[in-house]
Design a protein around this motif. Structure first.
Motif, PDB file in Angstrom:
ATOM      1  N   PRO A  65       0.815  -1.224   0.000  1.00  0.00           N
ATOM      2  CA  PRO A  65       0.000   0.000   0.000  1.00  0.00           C
ATOM      3  C   PRO A  65       0.853   1.281   0.000  1.00  0.00           C
ATOM      4  CG  PRO A  65      -0.931  -1.600   1.533  1.00  0.00           C
ATOM      5  CD  PRO A  65       0.360  -2.188   1.023  1.00  0.00           C
ATOM      6  N   ASN A  69       0.452   4.905  -2.023  1.00  0.00           N
ATOM      7  CA  ASN A  69       0.432   6.182  -1.311  1.00  0.00           C
ATOM      8  C   ASN A  69       1.561   7.095  -1.786  1.00  0.00           C
ATOM      9  OD1 ASN A  69      -1.735   5.235   0.132  1.00  0.00           O
ATOM     10  ND2 ASN A  69      -0.505   4.548   1.873  1.00  0.00           N
ATOM     11  N   GLY A 192      -7.123  -6.873  10.402  1.00  0.00           N
ATOM     12  CA  GLY A 192      -6.724  -6.773   8.990  1.00  0.00           C
ATOM     13  C   GLY A 192      -5.698  -7.829   8.639  1.00  0.00           C
ATOM     14  N   VAL A 197       0.939  -7.619   5.631  1.00  0.00           N
ATOM     15  CA  VAL A 197       1.522  -7.644   6.977  1.00  0.00           C
ATOM     16  C   VAL A 197       0.865  -8.724   7.825  1.00  0.00           C
ATOM     17  CG1 VAL A 197       1.912  -6.306   9.083  1.00  0.00           C
ATOM     18  CG2 VAL A 197       2.096  -5.181   6.862  1.00  0.00           C
ATOM     19  N   GLY A 198      -0.463  -8.844   7.704  1.00  0.00           N
ATOM     20  CA  GLY A 198      -1.191  -9.805   8.532  1.00  0.00           C
ATOM     21  C   GLY A 198      -0.803 -11.244   8.242  1.00  0.00           C
ATOM     22  N   THR A 215      -8.835 -10.692  12.812  1.00  0.00           N
ATOM     23  CA  THR A 215     -10.064 -10.240  12.159  1.00  0.00           C
ATOM     24  C   THR A 215      -9.804 -10.161  10.665  1.00  0.00           C
ATOM     25  OG1 THR A 215      -9.622  -7.847  12.180  1.00  0.00           O
ATOM     26  CG2 THR A 215     -10.618  -8.794  14.173  1.00  0.00           C
ATOM     27  N   CYS A 216     -10.796 -10.570   9.898  1.00  0.00           N
ATOM     28  CA  CYS A 216     -10.712 -10.492   8.431  1.00  0.00           C
ATOM     29  C   CYS A 216     -12.115 -10.714   7.874  1.00  0.00           C
ATOM     30  CB  CYS A 216      -9.741 -11.543   7.881  1.00  0.00           C
ATOM     31  SG  CYS A 216     -10.242 -13.229   8.219  1.00  0.00           S
ATOM     32  N   SER A 217     -12.243 -10.624   6.570  1.00  0.00           N
ATOM     33  CA  SER A 217     -13.525 -10.925   5.926  1.00  0.00           C
ATOM     34  C   SER A 217     -13.752 -12.429   5.944  1.00  0.00           C
ATOM     35  CB  SER A 217     -13.525 -10.484   4.460  1.00  0.00           C
ATOM     36  OG  SER A 217     -13.235  -9.129   4.354  1.00  0.00           O
ATOM     37  N   ASN A 256      -3.720  -3.387  11.885  1.00  0.00           N
ATOM     38  CA  ASN A 256      -3.414  -3.086  10.484  1.00  0.00           C
ATOM     39  C   ASN A 256      -4.536  -2.313   9.812  1.00  0.00           C
ATOM     40  OD1 ASN A 256      -0.929  -4.632  10.063  1.00  0.00           O
ATOM     41  ND2 ASN A 256      -2.193  -6.413  10.507  1.00  0.00           N
ATOM     42  N   VAL A 257      -5.558  -1.937  10.568  1.00  0.00           N
ATOM     43  CA  VAL A 257      -6.748  -1.342   9.964  1.00  0.00           C
ATOM     44  C   VAL A 257      -6.842   0.155  10.266  1.00  0.00           C
ATOM     45  CG1 VAL A 257      -9.280  -1.341   9.979  1.00  0.00           C
ATOM     46  CG2 VAL A 257      -8.037  -3.508   9.953  1.00  0.00           C
ATOM     47  N   LEU A 280      -0.180   0.312  12.972  1.00  0.00           N
ATOM     48  CA  LEU A 280       0.653   0.672  11.822  1.00  0.00           C
ATOM     49  C   LEU A 280       0.071   1.862  11.075  1.00  0.00           C
ATOM     50  CD1 LEU A 280       1.594  -2.859  10.496  1.00  0.00           C
ATOM     51  CD2 LEU A 280       3.168  -1.130  11.363  1.00  0.00           C
ATOM     52  N   PHE A 323       6.482   1.747  12.748  1.00  0.00           N
ATOM     53  CA  PHE A 323       6.846   2.092  11.371  1.00  0.00           C
ATOM     54  C   PHE A 323       7.790   1.041  10.810  1.00  0.00           C
ATOM     55  CE2 PHE A 323       5.922   5.924  13.707  1.00  0.00           C
ATOM     56  CZ  PHE A 323       5.006   6.553  12.871  1.00  0.00           C
ATOM     57  N   HIS A 367      -8.693  -5.302  -0.844  1.00  0.00           N
ATOM     58  CA  HIS A 367      -9.037  -6.690  -0.491  1.00  0.00           C
ATOM     59  C   HIS A 367      -7.876  -7.653  -0.736  1.00  0.00           C
ATOM     60  CE1 HIS A 367     -13.002  -5.042  -0.132  1.00  0.00           C
ATOM     61  NE2 HIS A 367     -13.043  -4.752  -1.428  1.00  0.00           N
ATOM     62  N   ARG A 369      -5.098 -10.416  -0.472  1.00  0.00           N
ATOM     63  CA  ARG A 369      -4.984 -11.724   0.214  1.00  0.00           C
ATOM     64  C   ARG A 369      -3.527 -12.140   0.097  1.00  0.00           C
ATOM     65  NH1 ARG A 369      -8.867 -10.022   1.836  1.00  0.00           N
ATOM     66  NH2 ARG A 369     -11.030 -10.696   1.578  1.00  0.00           N
ATOM     67  N   GLY A 370      -2.650 -11.455   0.797  1.00  0.00           N
ATOM     68  CA  GLY A 370      -1.213 -11.666   0.639  1.00  0.00           C
ATOM     69  C   GLY A 370      -0.638 -10.577  -0.250  1.00  0.00           C
TER      70      GLY A 370
HETATM   71  P1  NDP Z   1      -2.985  -4.848   2.675  1.00  0.00           P
HETATM   72  O1  NDP Z   1      -3.693  -3.922   1.766  1.00  0.00           O
HETATM   73  O2  NDP Z   1      -2.104  -5.893   2.114  1.00  0.00           O
HETATM   74  O3  NDP Z   1      -4.044  -5.608   3.609  1.00  0.00           O
HETATM   75  C1  NDP Z   1      -5.094  -4.991   4.282  1.00  0.00           C
HETATM   76  C2  NDP Z   1      -6.102  -6.126   4.607  1.00  0.00           C
HETATM   77  O4  NDP Z   1      -7.044  -5.662   5.545  1.00  0.00           O
HETATM   78  C3  NDP Z   1      -6.855  -6.624   3.383  1.00  0.00           C
HETATM   79  O5  NDP Z   1      -6.737  -8.018   3.319  1.00  0.00           O
HETATM   80  C4  NDP Z   1      -8.306  -6.207   3.667  1.00  0.00           C
HETATM   81  O6  NDP Z   1      -9.176  -7.190   3.093  1.00  0.00           O
HETATM   82  C5  NDP Z   1      -8.339  -6.190   5.188  1.00  0.00           C
HETATM   83  N1  NDP Z   1      -9.298  -5.288   5.807  1.00  0.00           N
HETATM   84  C6  NDP Z   1      -9.767  -4.102   5.324  1.00  0.00           C
HETATM   85  N2  NDP Z   1     -10.592  -3.537   6.231  1.00  0.00           N
HETATM   86  C7  NDP Z   1     -10.647  -4.366   7.298  1.00  0.00           C
HETATM   87  C8  NDP Z   1     -11.317  -4.315   8.550  1.00  0.00           C
HETATM   88  N3  NDP Z   1     -12.101  -3.274   8.893  1.00  0.00           N
HETATM   89  N4  NDP Z   1     -11.141  -5.339   9.411  1.00  0.00           N
HETATM   90  C9  NDP Z   1     -10.349  -6.390   9.100  1.00  0.00           C
HETATM   91  N5  NDP Z   1      -9.690  -6.501   7.915  1.00  0.00           N
HETATM   92  C10 NDP Z   1      -9.825  -5.488   7.035  1.00  0.00           C
HETATM   93  O7  NDP Z   1      -2.157  -3.950   3.691  1.00  0.00           O
HETATM   94  P2  NDP Z   1      -0.843  -4.330   4.518  1.00  0.00           P
HETATM   95  O8  NDP Z   1      -1.097  -5.585   5.251  1.00  0.00           O
HETATM   96  O9  NDP Z   1       0.341  -4.255   3.673  1.00  0.00           O
HETATM   97  O10 NDP Z   1      -0.776  -3.108   5.530  1.00  0.00           O
HETATM   98  C11 NDP Z   1      -1.789  -2.942   6.495  1.00  0.00           C
HETATM   99  C12 NDP Z   1      -1.868  -1.471   6.897  1.00  0.00           C
HETATM  100  O11 NDP Z   1      -0.679  -1.099   7.546  1.00  0.00           O
HETATM  101  C13 NDP Z   1      -2.040  -0.525   5.716  1.00  0.00           C
HETATM  102  O12 NDP Z   1      -2.894   0.527   6.110  1.00  0.00           O
HETATM  103  C14 NDP Z   1      -0.645   0.022   5.502  1.00  0.00           C
HETATM  104  O13 NDP Z   1      -0.659   1.301   4.910  1.00  0.00           O
HETATM  105  C15 NDP Z   1      -0.117   0.045   6.918  1.00  0.00           C
HETATM  106  N6  NDP Z   1       1.328  -0.091   6.969  1.00  0.00           N
HETATM  107  C16 NDP Z   1       2.026   0.828   7.675  1.00  0.00           C
HETATM  108  C17 NDP Z   1       3.385   0.723   7.788  1.00  0.00           C
HETATM  109  C18 NDP Z   1       4.133   1.723   8.604  1.00  0.00           C
HETATM  110  O14 NDP Z   1       5.361   1.840   8.460  1.00  0.00           O
HETATM  111  N7  NDP Z   1       3.470   2.447   9.495  1.00  0.00           N
HETATM  112  C19 NDP Z   1       4.137  -0.346   7.122  1.00  0.00           C
HETATM  113  C20 NDP Z   1       3.288  -1.304   6.437  1.00  0.00           C
HETATM  114  C21 NDP Z   1       1.926  -1.157   6.370  1.00  0.00           C
HETATM  115  P3  NDP Z   1     -10.775  -6.943   2.947  1.00  0.00           P
HETATM  116  O15 NDP Z   1     -10.976  -5.502   2.581  1.00  0.00           O
HETATM  117  O16 NDP Z   1     -11.212  -7.880   1.861  1.00  0.00           O
HETATM  118  O17 NDP Z   1     -11.356  -7.310   4.270  1.00  0.00           O
END
Ligand code: NDP
Length: 377
Positions: A65, A69, A192, A197-198, A215-217, A256-257, A280, A323, A367, A369-370
């Motif tokens: 992501p 950004n 998330g 990351v998850g 938590t996840c979908s 992660n959300v 995060l 971070f 969405h 998935r890895g």
């Molecule tokens: P991804 O986009 O790979 O994964 C996010 C996951 O969260 C998706 O699988 C999504 O699937 C799921 N999701 C979305 N909304 C929800 C919810 N309300 N509850 C549970 N699951 C949810 O992101 P990353 O794993 O790479 O990163 C996670 C977050 O961490 C991002 O916001 C990223 O910007 C941040 N980050 C920050 C860093 C830092 O240095 N501070 C470093 C790395 C990441 P679905 O929508 O289908 O449910």
């Protein structure tokens, strides 16, 4: 290139990029949406300039992501300060900018002070956000940011791991206080959990013996259970906080959300027992982008201080932001876990180098998935 011995005993095969002066890369020349990505063959090769530099021929990169950004300008204020601390007085420009934070590839050149790597070594790395990225033929990093790639993975598989692994270490180890020795039976909640990351964090924590709730979908349940999650809560099926409140309290939460998650999540931690909420998703870079480095950092610092103070005084739980931090030695540990079969790569989609814009489109759909990986060479 007289080195024949590397820290990890990787294969040594010498091939010189010194004849070449430019390389193929995907760049942006301005911030924006998908239209700003441009392929070029004319980016100067990043050669070895310092004693601890390691120059790598990139085989595969992956997207996060952060790339989406950064394509839109996120973090530019702080990152430009790091790229060129005198940028206020110089006419510095970060463009053409190369995105991509993960790589798996082969070392082609090393500085005179490099002790751990030699040309021919297969390596993986996560790239600091202020450096040029991995959507390019070559990247040059310091040896401390690089690690020997797990032998059991292809470059495509390996490229899916470094950034999320370094992020997970930063969040779970540095901020969350967990490690191999201290995680046994610790109750950890990951929100998330189906993304990059998850999916990595579940596996790391299970390898260390923790009890993992996620938590996840609903449609990601099979994936996360397959990676080892003990309890899965579908956040789309009613009030997620209510479902989690019925469970035993947690020692650590990795969020992660973001958004309003922290408003209910901190209540799920064991009170007055050193439990930690680590998110995060913090406003630091958004603040520095909108208010400037000084005001933005101050504002973010105050926000963090107030939240941390409120949580520790009201319920005795630690509130932290984490971070991503590039860290070669942490990747060494991950490499061992991967080669031991304890951590699997989770590659959701793979694109050739010619289709980097399509890879970004995939990422934009959300969405995850890895991970989404790009084969560079
Ligand atoms: P991804 O986009 O790979 O994964 C996010 C996951 O969260 C998706 O699988 C999504 O699937 C799921 N999701 C979305 N909304 C929800 C919810 N309300 N509850 C549970 N699951 C949810 O992101 P990353 O794993 O790479 O990163 C996670 C977050 O961490 C991002 O916001 C990223 O910007 C941040 N980050 C920050 C860093 C830092 O240095 N501070 C470093 C790395 C990441 P679905 O929508 O289908 O449910």
């Amino acid at each position: 290139w007289s080195k024949t011995l590397s820290r990890t005993g990787c294969r040594n095969v010498c091939s010189s990029p010194s004849r070449l002066q430019s390389m193929s890369a995907w760049v942006i020349d301005q911030y924006g949406s998908s239209g700003v990505l441009r392929h070029t063959e004319e980016i100067p090769i990043p050669t070895v300039n310092f004693a601890h530099d390691v120059m790598i021929n990139v085989s595969a990169a992956s997207l996060n992501p952060l790339d989406l950004n950064m394509r839109g300008g996120y973090g530019a204020t702080l990152l430009n300060l790091r790229r060129d601390p005198l940028s206020v007085v110089n006419s510095f420009s970060e463009f053409p900018l190369i995105l991509g934070r993960d790589l798996s590839g082969v070392v082609v050149d090393c500085g005179s002070g490099v002790t751990h790597f030699a040309p021919g070594d297969e390596v993986w790395a996560a790239i600091p956000p202020w450096k040029q990225g991995s959507l390019a033929e070559y990247v040059t990093l310091t040896e401390y940011e690089v690690s020997c790639k797990p032998k059991s993975l292809s470059h495509i598989e390996a490229a899916s791991i470094p950034y999320v692994a370094n992020t997970a270490f930063s969040a779970l180890v540095n901020a969350g206080g967990l490690c191999r020795e201290s995680s046994l039976n610790k109750r950890v909640l990951i929100t998330g959990a189906s993304g990059g990351v998850g999916t990595f964090s579940i596996q790391l924590l299970k390898a260390w013996g923790a009890h993992v709730t996620v938590t996840c979908s609903q449609n990601a349940e099979g994936l996360v259970r397959g990676l080892g999650a003990d309890e899965v809560v579908d956040y789309t099926a009613g009030d997620v906080a209510e479902q989690l409140e019925m469970m035993e309290r947690f020692d650590v939460i990795l969020d992660n959300v973001g958004g309003d998650t922290e408003e209910w999540a901190t209540r799920l931690l064991k009170p007055w027992s050193g439990a930690k909420y680590v998110t995060l998703v913090s406003p630091l870079l958004l603040n520095t982008d909108s208010m400037g480095v000084l005001d933005g950092s101050l504002h973010a610092g105050l926000t963090l201080h107030n939240k941390a103070f409120q949580n520790i005084t009201c319920s005795g739980v630690f509130y932290r932001w984490a971070f991503y931090t590039p860290d070669g030695p942490a990747l060494d540990e991950v490499s061992r876990l991967v080669d031991a079969g304890k951590i699997l790569p989770v590659v959701e989609a793979q694109f050739p180098f010619s289709q980097v814009p399509q890879a970004f489109q995939k990422l934009e759909q959300g969405h995850a998935r890895g991970k989404t990986v790009v084969e560079v060479a």
